[in-house]
Scaffold this motif. Structure first.
Motif, PDB file in Angstrom:
ATOM      1  N   ILE A 216       0.807  -1.211   0.000  1.00  0.00           N
ATOM      2  CA  ILE A 216       0.000   0.000   0.000  1.00  0.00           C
ATOM      3  C   ILE A 216       0.845   1.268   0.000  1.00  0.00           C
ATOM      4  N   THR A 217       2.171   1.137   0.034  1.00  0.00           N
ATOM      5  CA  THR A 217       3.035   2.313  -0.078  1.00  0.00           C
ATOM      6  C   THR A 217       3.502   2.531  -1.516  1.00  0.00           C
ATOM      7  N   VAL A 218       2.933   1.803  -2.458  1.00  0.00           N
ATOM      8  CA  VAL A 218       3.363   1.876  -3.854  1.00  0.00           C
ATOM      9  C   VAL A 218       2.877   3.152  -4.537  1.00  0.00           C
ATOM     10  N   GLY A 219       2.146   4.000  -3.790  1.00  0.00           N
ATOM     11  CA  GLY A 219       1.561   5.211  -4.343  1.00  0.00           C
ATOM     12  C   GLY A 219       2.491   6.078  -5.181  1.00  0.00           C
ATOM     13  N   PRO A 220       3.733   6.383  -4.722  1.00  0.00           N
ATOM     14  CA  PRO A 220       4.619   7.202  -5.552  1.00  0.00           C
ATOM     15  C   PRO A 220       4.898   6.595  -6.926  1.00  0.00           C
ATOM     16  N   LEU A 221       4.961   5.277  -7.004  1.00  0.00           N
ATOM     17  CA  LEU A 221       5.152   4.629  -8.300  1.00  0.00           C
ATOM     18  C   LEU A 221       3.878   4.700  -9.143  1.00  0.00           C
ATOM     19  N   VAL A 222       2.736   4.563  -8.485  1.00  0.00           N
ATOM     20  CA  VAL A 222       1.460   4.688  -9.199  1.00  0.00           C
ATOM     21  C   VAL A 222       1.347   6.084  -9.812  1.00  0.00           C
ATOM     22  N   GLU A 223       1.687   7.103  -9.047  1.00  0.00           N
ATOM     23  CA  GLU A 223       1.665   8.473  -9.560  1.00  0.00           C
ATOM     24  C   GLU A 223       2.676   8.654 -10.690  1.00  0.00           C
TER      25      GLU A 223
ATOM     26  N   GLY B  23       8.120  11.370   2.674  1.00  0.00           N
ATOM     27  CA  GLY B  23       7.707  11.117   1.297  1.00  0.00           C
ATOM     28  C   GLY B  23       6.973   9.810   1.108  1.00  0.00           C
ATOM     29  N   LEU B  24       7.049   8.912   2.091  1.00  0.00           N
ATOM     30  CA  LEU B  24       6.291   7.670   1.993  1.00  0.00           C
ATOM     31  C   LEU B  24       4.799   7.996   2.000  1.00  0.00           C
ATOM     32  N   ALA B  25       4.053   7.356   1.114  1.00  0.00           N
ATOM     33  CA  ALA B  25       2.610   7.615   0.995  1.00  0.00           C
ATOM     34  C   ALA B  25       1.859   6.295   0.930  1.00  0.00           C
ATOM     35  N   VAL B  26       0.649   6.306   1.445  1.00  0.00           N
ATOM     36  CA  VAL B  26      -0.181   5.107   1.474  1.00  0.00           C
ATOM     37  C   VAL B  26      -1.354   5.263   0.512  1.00  0.00           C
ATOM     38  N   ASP B  27      -1.614   4.209  -0.246  1.00  0.00           N
ATOM     39  CA  ASP B  27      -2.754   4.156  -1.167  1.00  0.00           C
ATOM     40  C   ASP B  27      -3.525   2.882  -0.857  1.00  0.00           C
ATOM     41  N   LEU B  28      -4.766   3.023  -0.393  1.00  0.00           N
ATOM     42  CA  LEU B  28      -5.570   1.874   0.015  1.00  0.00           C
ATOM     43  C   LEU B  28      -6.552   1.420  -1.064  1.00  0.00           C
ATOM     44  N   SER B  29      -6.364   1.870  -2.292  1.00  0.00           N
ATOM     45  CA  SER B  29      -7.323   1.554  -3.350  1.00  0.00           C
ATOM     46  C   SER B  29      -7.387   0.071  -3.664  1.00  0.00           C
ATOM     47  N   THR B  30      -6.351  -0.684  -3.326  1.00  0.00           N
ATOM     48  CA  THR B  30      -6.353  -2.122  -3.604  1.00  0.00           C
ATOM     49  C   THR B  30      -7.179  -2.926  -2.597  1.00  0.00           C
TER      50      THR B  30
ATOM     51  N   TYR C 187       1.052  -0.138 -21.033  1.00  0.00           N
ATOM     52  CA  TYR C 187       1.441  -0.080 -19.636  1.00  0.00           C
ATOM     53  C   TYR C 187       0.199  -0.247 -18.749  1.00  0.00           C
ATOM     54  N   SER C 188       0.190  -1.319 -17.962  1.00  0.00           N
ATOM     55  CA  SER C 188      -0.916  -1.610 -17.058  1.00  0.00           C
ATOM     56  C   SER C 188      -0.847  -0.715 -15.827  1.00  0.00           C
ATOM     57  N   HIS C 189      -2.026  -0.472 -15.208  1.00  0.00           N
ATOM     58  CA  HIS C 189      -2.066   0.289 -13.957  1.00  0.00           C
ATOM     59  C   HIS C 189      -1.581  -0.541 -12.780  1.00  0.00           C
ATOM     60  N   LEU C 190      -1.433  -1.856 -12.959  1.00  0.00           N
ATOM     61  CA  LEU C 190      -0.956  -2.713 -11.877  1.00  0.00           C
ATOM     62  C   LEU C 190       0.567  -2.662 -11.831  1.00  0.00           C
ATOM     63  N   ILE C 191       1.085  -2.070 -10.763  1.00  0.00           N
ATOM     64  CA  ILE C 191       2.532  -1.890 -10.609  1.00  0.00           C
ATOM     65  C   ILE C 191       3.088  -3.002  -9.729  1.00  0.00           C
TER      66      ILE C 191
ATOM     67  N   ARG D 121       8.152  -4.987  -6.848  1.00  0.00           N
ATOM     68  CA  ARG D 121       9.488  -5.597  -6.920  1.00  0.00           C
ATOM     69  C   ARG D 121      10.332  -5.000  -8.045  1.00  0.00           C
ATOM     70  N   SER D 122       9.690  -4.530  -9.081  1.00  0.00           N
ATOM     71  CA  SER D 122      10.422  -3.927 -10.204  1.00  0.00           C
ATOM     72  C   SER D 122      10.195  -2.428 -10.311  1.00  0.00           C
ATOM     73  N   GLY D 123       9.105  -1.957  -9.709  1.00  0.00           N
ATOM     74  CA  GLY D 123       8.748  -0.555  -9.842  1.00  0.00           C
ATOM     75  C   GLY D 123       8.085  -0.243 -11.167  1.00  0.00           C
ATOM     76  N   LYS D 124       7.700  -1.285 -11.909  1.00  0.00           N
ATOM     77  CA  LYS D 124       7.139  -1.102 -13.247  1.00  0.00           C
ATOM     78  C   LYS D 124       5.803  -1.841 -13.379  1.00  0.00           C
TER      79      LYS D 124
END
Length: 341
Positions: free
Chosen positions: A120-127, A171-178, A262-266, A269-272
């Motif tokens: 749930i901290t993957v938010g910066p990569l999602v952005e 800078g750590l951010a939480v995204d609970l959309s999953t 490019y899928s929205h699913l990040i 482990r790779s950041g991609k």
């Protein structure tokens, strides 16, 4: 036009095979249906009950609860509890509400169990990849940008204490959309049961909870569609019993740049974005919140990895995978009893 364009593909979606009704206080032989909007999508509640229930009052209860969840966990509301935590960049604990604590605790449990695949901290990569509140990007980010974002990503950098949430790095951010939609479904189901309703189907944007039956003990049924060009046909009909149902897929939210999709699913482990061929993952679990989290994690994993994981933890999961010859199903051992022809 942007440098990317949306590609229309046939996708797997959950269909509800039920008869609709909409009037309040109907007898058990007729269905009551409530509809509304929440979390950037829709909700549908269908139920049967013997005792008269004021459906207007019931819908107000549901809307109030769903609005609260948005105020707590939305990343699209700048003043939500979650966004205030994301802007809280010192080492002190940030006090959070009981609902947010419950959702974060379950997300961290799943993160640990999946070795960080659900994070749930993957938010910066999602952005960074253009799938967050800031909107689309026109090209893929550089490896340098990805590495910088990954420096503030990692569930192990987030700690839930009695006093609240603590971030190890600014800078750590939480995204609970999953996982938040599944929680919303569970809360709606709880409110229905508090009102004496025990035969219902709840859906928020494809995530569901089902309990009881329709009249004459007829089971609730849901269907998974085939991704075919000639109209919509059913691939599988499921009778889940009292269960939460969640589906994750990369068929709706993506962009294309320079010929690459490019899928929205990040994958943390790779950041991609994921690059494998799993089209959709459906998970059954008594908790829709937990099913929601598992569905995302298993869809991020490769299909082989996902089935191995699901069998290890007795998770009922069905994957639809694209091959050169079409689409195939992969079912975990726990899902096989639910398959019907």
């Amino acid at each position: 036009m942007h440098a990317y364009s949306l590609i229309k593909i046939w996708f797997i979606t959950i269909c509800l095979l039920v008869i609709s009704g909409c009037s309040p206080a109907k007898p058990a032989s007729e269905q009551v249906q409530l509809n509304g909007n929440t979390m950037g999508t829709y909700y549908v509640v269908k139920y049967y009950d013997d005792s008269p229930i004021d459906s207007t009052d019931l819908q107000q209860q549901l809307d109030t609860e769903l609005e609260l969840i948005n105020d707590l966990m939305s990343t699209y509301r700048p003043e939500s509890e979650l966004m205030r935590f994301n802007h809280h960049n010192d080492a002190s604990a940030f006090a959070i509400s009981k609902p947010t604590r419950l959702v974060v605790a379950e997300a961290l449990r799943l993160a640990q169990q999946t070795d960080g695949v659900l994070d749930i901290t993957v938010g910066p990569l999602v952005e960074l990849w253009g799938f967050g509140a800031k909107g689309r990007v026109e090209k893929a980010p550089s490896q340098t940008d990805i590495d910088q974002a990954r420096a503030v990503v990692g569930y192990e950098k987030l700690t839930l204490t009695d006093n609240g949430l603590i971030k190890a790095v600014p800078g750590l951010a939480v995204d609970l959309s999953t996982i938040a939609k599944g929680y919303g479904v569970d809360r709606v189901a709880e409110i229905l049961e508090q009102n004496g309703i025990s035969n219902y189907l709840v859906e928020i944007g494809g995530e569901m909870r089902i309990k009881g039956t329709k009249p004459s003990a007829q089971p609730w049924k849901i269907a998974i569609e085939k991704p075919v060009n000639a109209g919509q046909t059913m691939q599988r009909v499921l009778q889940t019993g009292d269960m939460g149902v969640a589906t994750s897929g990369d068929y709706r939210n993506y962009f294309e740049a320079e010929g690459v999709r490019y899928s929205h699913l990040i994958d943390p482990r790779s950041g991609k974005p994921i690059q494998h061929h799993t089209v959709s993952t459906t998970v059954l679990h008594p908790s829709c919140m937990t099913a929601d989290g598992y569905a995302t994690a298993l869809n991020v994993m490769s299909s082989d990895e996902a089935i191995i994981f699901a069998n290890r933890y007795n998770i009922a999961a069905l994957l639809v995978v694209k091959t050169d010859d079409g689409f195939i199903e992969l079912a975990s051992d726990a899902f096989k009893p639910f398959l019907t022809e």
